[in-house]
Write a protein that holds these residues in place. Structure first.
Motif, PDB file in Angstrom:
ATOM      1  N   ASN A 374       0.851  -1.182   0.000  1.00 57.20           N
ATOM      2  CA  ASN A 374       0.000   0.000   0.000  1.00 57.20           C
ATOM      3  C   ASN A 374       0.891   1.237   0.000  1.00 57.20           C
ATOM      4  O   ASN A 374       1.390   1.662   1.038  1.00 57.20           O
ATOM      5  CB  ASN A 374      -0.946  -0.004   1.206  1.00 57.20           C
ATOM      6  CG  ASN A 374      -2.111   0.933   1.013  1.00 57.20           C
ATOM      7  OD1 ASN A 374      -1.940   2.081   0.622  1.00 57.20           O
ATOM      8  ND2 ASN A 374      -3.317   0.436   1.269  1.00 57.20           N
ATOM      9  N   ASN A 376       0.408   4.343  -0.329  1.00 60.07           N
ATOM     10  CA  ASN A 376      -0.022   5.572   0.331  1.00 60.07           C
ATOM     11  C   ASN A 376      -0.548   5.375   1.751  1.00 60.07           C
ATOM     12  O   ASN A 376      -0.859   6.358   2.416  1.00 60.07           O
ATOM     13  CB  ASN A 376      -1.127   6.259  -0.500  1.00 60.07           C
ATOM     14  CG  ASN A 376      -0.638   6.689  -1.865  1.00 60.07           C
ATOM     15  OD1 ASN A 376       0.360   7.390  -1.972  1.00 60.07           O
ATOM     16  ND2 ASN A 376      -1.321   6.256  -2.917  1.00 60.07           N
ATOM     17  N   ASN A 377      -0.688   4.132   2.179  1.00 60.09           N
ATOM     18  CA  ASN A 377      -1.330   3.904   3.476  1.00 60.09           C
ATOM     19  C   ASN A 377      -0.671   2.745   4.213  1.00 60.09           C
ATOM     20  O   ASN A 377      -1.137   1.615   4.156  1.00 60.09           O
ATOM     21  CB  ASN A 377      -2.827   3.641   3.270  1.00 60.09           C
ATOM     22  CG  ASN A 377      -3.622   3.733   4.565  1.00 60.09           C
ATOM     23  OD1 ASN A 377      -3.057   3.657   5.655  1.00 60.09           O
ATOM     24  ND2 ASN A 377      -4.924   3.898   4.441  1.00 60.09           N
ATOM     25  N   ASP A 579      -2.902   2.377  -8.186  1.00 63.47           N
ATOM     26  CA  ASP A 579      -2.424   2.565  -6.814  1.00 63.47           C
ATOM     27  C   ASP A 579      -1.061   3.225  -6.757  1.00 63.47           C
ATOM     28  O   ASP A 579      -0.618   3.669  -5.692  1.00 63.47           O
ATOM     29  CB  ASP A 579      -2.401   1.226  -6.069  1.00 63.47           C
ATOM     30  CG  ASP A 579      -1.589   0.163  -6.793  1.00 63.47           C
ATOM     31  OD1 ASP A 579      -1.303   0.334  -7.981  1.00 63.47           O
ATOM     32  OD2 ASP A 579      -1.249  -0.855  -6.146  1.00 63.47           O
ATOM     33  N   GLU A 582       1.098   8.185  -9.426  1.00 63.09           N
ATOM     34  CA  GLU A 582       2.007   9.325  -9.447  1.00 63.09           C
ATOM     35  C   GLU A 582       3.427   8.967  -9.896  1.00 63.09           C
ATOM     36  O   GLU A 582       4.122   9.774 -10.516  1.00 63.09           O
ATOM     37  CB  GLU A 582       2.072   9.988  -8.070  1.00 63.09           C
ATOM     38  CG  GLU A 582       0.751  10.598  -7.612  1.00 63.09           C
ATOM     39  CD  GLU A 582      -0.072   9.633  -6.783  1.00 63.09           C
ATOM     40  OE1 GLU A 582      -0.025   8.410  -7.074  1.00 63.09           O
ATOM     41  OE2 GLU A 582      -0.765  10.072  -5.854  1.00 63.09           O
ATOM     42  N   TYR A 644     -10.626   7.864   1.087  1.00 58.18           N
ATOM     43  CA  TYR A 644      -9.257   8.245   1.432  1.00 58.18           C
ATOM     44  C   TYR A 644      -9.225   8.784   2.858  1.00 58.18           C
ATOM     45  O   TYR A 644     -10.187   9.422   3.305  1.00 58.18           O
ATOM     46  CB  TYR A 644      -8.716   9.309   0.463  1.00 58.18           C
ATOM     47  CG  TYR A 644      -8.148   8.738  -0.817  1.00 58.18           C
ATOM     48  CD1 TYR A 644      -6.857   8.212  -0.852  1.00 58.18           C
ATOM     49  CD2 TYR A 644      -8.892   8.724  -1.987  1.00 58.18           C
ATOM     50  CE1 TYR A 644      -6.328   7.681  -2.022  1.00 58.18           C
ATOM     51  CE2 TYR A 644      -8.380   8.197  -3.160  1.00 58.18           C
ATOM     52  CZ  TYR A 644      -7.093   7.679  -3.174  1.00 58.18           C
ATOM     53  OH  TYR A 644      -6.580   7.150  -4.333  1.00 58.18           O
ATOM     54  N   GLU A 648      -5.024  12.577   3.722  1.00 55.65           N
ATOM     55  CA  GLU A 648      -4.818  12.549   2.278  1.00 55.65           C
ATOM     56  C   GLU A 648      -5.696  13.598   1.594  1.00 55.65           C
ATOM     57  O   GLU A 648      -5.274  14.267   0.643  1.00 55.65           O
ATOM     58  CB  GLU A 648      -5.140  11.151   1.741  1.00 55.65           C
ATOM     59  CG  GLU A 648      -4.587  10.853   0.366  1.00 55.65           C
ATOM     60  CD  GLU A 648      -3.082  10.675   0.348  1.00 55.65           C
ATOM     61  OE1 GLU A 648      -2.504  10.804  -0.740  1.00 55.65           O
ATOM     62  OE2 GLU A 648      -2.476  10.431   1.415  1.00 55.65           O
ATOM     63  N   HIS A 658      -1.875  17.140  -6.491  1.00 57.49           N
ATOM     64  CA  HIS A 658      -2.244  15.923  -5.764  1.00 57.49           C
ATOM     65  C   HIS A 658      -3.748  15.682  -5.867  1.00 57.49           C
ATOM     66  O   HIS A 658      -4.188  14.541  -6.011  1.00 57.49           O
ATOM     67  CB  HIS A 658      -1.825  16.050  -4.298  1.00 57.49           C
ATOM     68  CG  HIS A 658      -2.027  14.784  -3.526  1.00 57.49           C
ATOM     69  ND1 HIS A 658      -1.409  13.590  -3.847  1.00 57.49           N
ATOM     70  CD2 HIS A 658      -2.809  14.510  -2.437  1.00 57.49           C
ATOM     71  CE1 HIS A 658      -1.785  12.648  -3.013  1.00 57.49           C
ATOM     72  NE2 HIS A 658      -2.634  13.181  -2.139  1.00 57.49           N
TER      73      HIS A 658
END
Length: 739
Positions: A374, A376-377, A579, A582, A644, A648, A658
């Motif tokens: 994950n 971002n998390n 996922d 970016e 989210y 975030e 973002h």
């Protein structure tokens, strides 16, 4: 040479065993204890008329056969060169070969007899005077194809098996055939050695999982294959014997082909001696070239033993539960391993699926959980590891990790211990799917001091666990992921696999690990030739993905499967990974008939070009909202806020680029969801992760009964690939040898 043969059900008679019970008192007492009644009384007197009942017949014959064998060895001092047994008698052949002791064999026979005695509504009949083909023709011509051939006793003495009404219906039909000498219904309770015994086979297979077997000391000829047992196939073959025909004629022909052979029947009666004499008169010796490769011998035996597998074959975890609980269970019951696709699944749903899998695979069958990095998390990743530890999950498949994370190390730490010899044992195993050598090096190294110190400081591991972690690799095994569906670098297996094996060897030498790191192969495996190539390159195991997505067990919509079934090798494309949008990570998806690949790549191009939604020209904004999203950017962002974390969203409110990324990433999740649900109105926007392996598989099975995905089951796909891979190797070896 000498072969001992052991009779099966039908040879029992009151008085069998005679003086053997008094000569082998200790074994007789052991048998009484296991069975719960006097075996001597049953065989010599049968006071309750039980000797003809399957659950009593089989243990009785096993005991008498076993004692007769021990008596023969005692008297002659000579062990045979080969052993074989007819149906139940095969258990005595395995006992004589040292595969198990007397008690273990009796326990197995007791359970076999119990399960077979439960069969109802079936019947068997002996047909004398007709050949196999003549019997098959009569059955086919008279619409009796539900009847199976159960025993090939001699070339012209064959037993059929099937539903009681069908066997009765067949009698007058066969009695009209001029060549028939006898049609004799047998006094049995079920349709033994036929498809109607599949339930008993499955139950017995589970029982076999707990039994420890010894090396074969004397070649044992299998009823199922009419060839010698292979050590790693004993349990599979024994279970298959219940619902497979007894190939007695072919077994004896095989032994005749081994050279000048004497046969001696060990046990009551002379049924087998008479059959053998007839076979010797009516058939020629069978001279064959042995297959050097079997489906069970492919890959690393050590790897299979570590994970309790029959085949070196794994079904990888596919995102959002496409690799479903049903898929995992199917694989486990077939002696393979499947990983539940937990990525993108709700926590409670994962928990429910784990409960289901553990209930269905409660007899030591293999299973595991997939965990996708994950990006971002990290907290969500930690929660998932907590869930795995709480539920005693012993194997996880780590996918899309760019580096080793603390959550993986914590999982590993909680399963390390030392055995009695001081060797480190890792009970919580990690199989890491990797496509880059620098990432592989991190997973093949011990945990870093930085992560260990961090976990110690947070009181998440103990000092002892920290010390253990310094002497084991992060990943127990590595799966080299080449050009696959899902996250991929589009690597070439011919370059990647040898490089990873060399790296593995270097790391093993550098750290002197107690246990070998095995290297598997994934990506592009959809045919027997591709599987063979992976094993030839040195893979210890193979992992499939795309081909399992187009199966009954895959939890994705029928409309998505219909699209997948039409794919060919050129019908995929690379797009940004939702996922990891970016950083530009790639996944491979189905392209044929879909707009998603072009739209996904367009969104990433726009993201690279602009710093905010506001900078995009009005015409392009309108196209995205009306054609791609079918929603306004504002409405999309409202949905984004629902899943989210607050930090975030706060970051997105402060950073317009973002925010654009989160809005664009919504499309990827939405497109996946539409494919899972089967939204017909949104079909052109389906995101279906898929590699070219599926196209190759579709071509490979074209024209067969599994061309339609509704006939495809993950376990049968796996078995087909492994079987045909072995066949491919044997044909190539034979061709090379003949040149």
């Amino acid at each position: 040479m000498l072969t001992y043969v052991f009779p099966g059900q039908g040879s029992q008679e009151i008085g069998m065993g005679s003086t053997l019970f008094d000569e082998f008192v200790e074994l007789t007492m052991e048998a009484d204890k296991i069975l719960g009644y006097s075996i001597k009384e049953l065989c010599l007197q049968d006071p309750y008329s039980q000797l003809g009942q399957t659950q009593y017949t089989q243990p009785a014959l096993y005991v008498v056969n076993a004692l007769s064998y021990l008596k023969t060895i005692k008297d002659t001092g000579r062990k045979p060169d080969y052993v074989a047994g007819h149906s139940l008698g095969e258990y005595n052949a395995l006992f004589a070969a040292g595969v198990y002791d007397f008690a273990t064999g009796l326990e197995l026979v007791k359970e076999r007899g119990r399960l077979m005695s439960q069969a109802q509504g079936g019947k068997m009949a002996a047909i004398i005077g007709l050949s196999e083909q003549e019997i098959i023709n009569e059955l086919k011509n008279n619409g009796l194809e539900s009847i199976n051939i159960a025993n090939y006793n001699t070339p012209t003495q064959i037993v059929i098996s099937g539903p009681e009404e069908e066997i009765d219906l067949a009698q007058p039909i066969f009695e009209k055939v001029p060549k028939l000498r006898l049609y004799a219904p047998l006094k049995v309770s079920g349709a033994f050695h036929s498809q109607y015994m599949s339930k008993a086979k499955e139950q017995f297979e589970r029982h076999l999982n707990s039994v420890k077997l010894n090396p074969i000391k004397i070649p044992v000829i299998s009823n199922v294959k009419a060839r010698p047992y292979k050590q790693d196939e004993i349990k599979v073959t024994l279970a298959s014997q219940i619902d497979s025909p007894v190939k007695w004629t072919e077994s004896i022909r095989y032994l005749m082909g081994c050279g000048e052979m004497d046969f001696k029947e060990i046990g009551p009666g002379k049924v087998l001696q008479n059959m053998i004499r007839r076979i010797q008169r009516e058939a020629e010796p069978l001279i064959i070239e042995e297959d050097l490769v079997t489906p069970y011998s492919l890959g690393s035996k050590e790897f299979k033993d570590n994970y309790s597998l029959k085949y070196a074959y794994i079904a990888g975890g596919m995102y959002r539960g496409i690799a479903s609980k049903e898929l995992v269970v199917k694989m486990g019951k077939a002696g393979m391993m499947g990983f539940l696709g937990t990525g993108g699944m709700k926590h409670n749903k994962i928990k429910q699926d784990i409960t289901y899998i553990k209930r269905e695979l409660s007899n030591g069958q293999a299973y595991g959980m997939n965990i996708v990095h994950n990006f971002n998390n990290a907290e969500q990743e930690e929660r998932l590891i907590d869930l795995f530890l709480e539920n005693d999950i012993k194997v996880i498949e780590a996918a899309a990790f760019l580096n080793v994370t603390p959550s993986l190390i914590r999982y590993k730490a909680k399963g390390i211990r030392k055995d009695n010899q001081g060797k480190l044992i890792t009970n919580n195993k990690i199989i890491a799917k990797i496509s880059r050598p620098e990432v592989a090096e991190g997973f093949m190294s011990p945990a870093s001091d930085f992560i260990i110190s961090k976990l110690l400081k947070e009181d998440k591991i103990t000092l002892k666990e920290a010390e253990y972690l310094k002497n084991v690799p992060v990943a127990d095994d590595i799966c080299v992921e080449s050009d696959s569906g899902g996250h991929t670098d589009g690597g070439n297996p011919c370059a990647l696999i040898p490089a990873m094996i060399k790296l593995r060897d270097d790391m093993m030498k550098k750290y002197s690990y107690d246990n070998k790191i095995h290297v598997g192969a994934a990506g592009g495996i959809g045919t027997s030739e591709a599987s063979a190539a992976a094993f030839m390159l040195g893979a210890d195991f193979i992992v499939t993905g795309s081909i399992n997505q187009c199966s009954v067990e895959a939890d994705i919509s029928d409309s998505a499967k219909d699209l997948l079934q039409q794919a060919n090798v050129q019908d995929t494309a690379y797009v940004p990974a939702g996922d990891m949008f970016e950083i530009g990570a790639k996944v491979q998806v189905l392209r044929k008939g879909l707009f998603f690949p072009a739209r996904a790549n367009k969104l990433y191009s726009i993201y690279q070009q602009y710093n905010s939604i506001e900078e995009i020209d009005e015409k392009l904004k309108k196209q995205i909202q009306e054609k791609y999203f079918r929603m306004s950017f504002a409405d999309v962002f409202k949905e984004v806020k629902n899943y989210y974390p607050p930090k975030e969203i706060k970051k997105a409110e402060e950073n317009k680029k973002h925010k654009m990324a989160l809005i664009f990433k919504w499309y990827f999740g939405h497109s996946t969801q539409m494919a899972l649900k089967g939204c017909e109105d949104c079909k052109v926007d389906y995101q279906i992760n898929c590699g070219p392996a599926l196209g190759a598989f579709n071509q490979w099975i074209k024209g067969t009964e599994i061309e339609n995905w509704r006939n495809r089951h993950v376990d049968e796909i796996g078995e087909k690939i492994m079987k045909e891979t072995a066949d491919y190797f044997n044909k190539r070896i034979s061709k090379i040898s003949s040149n």
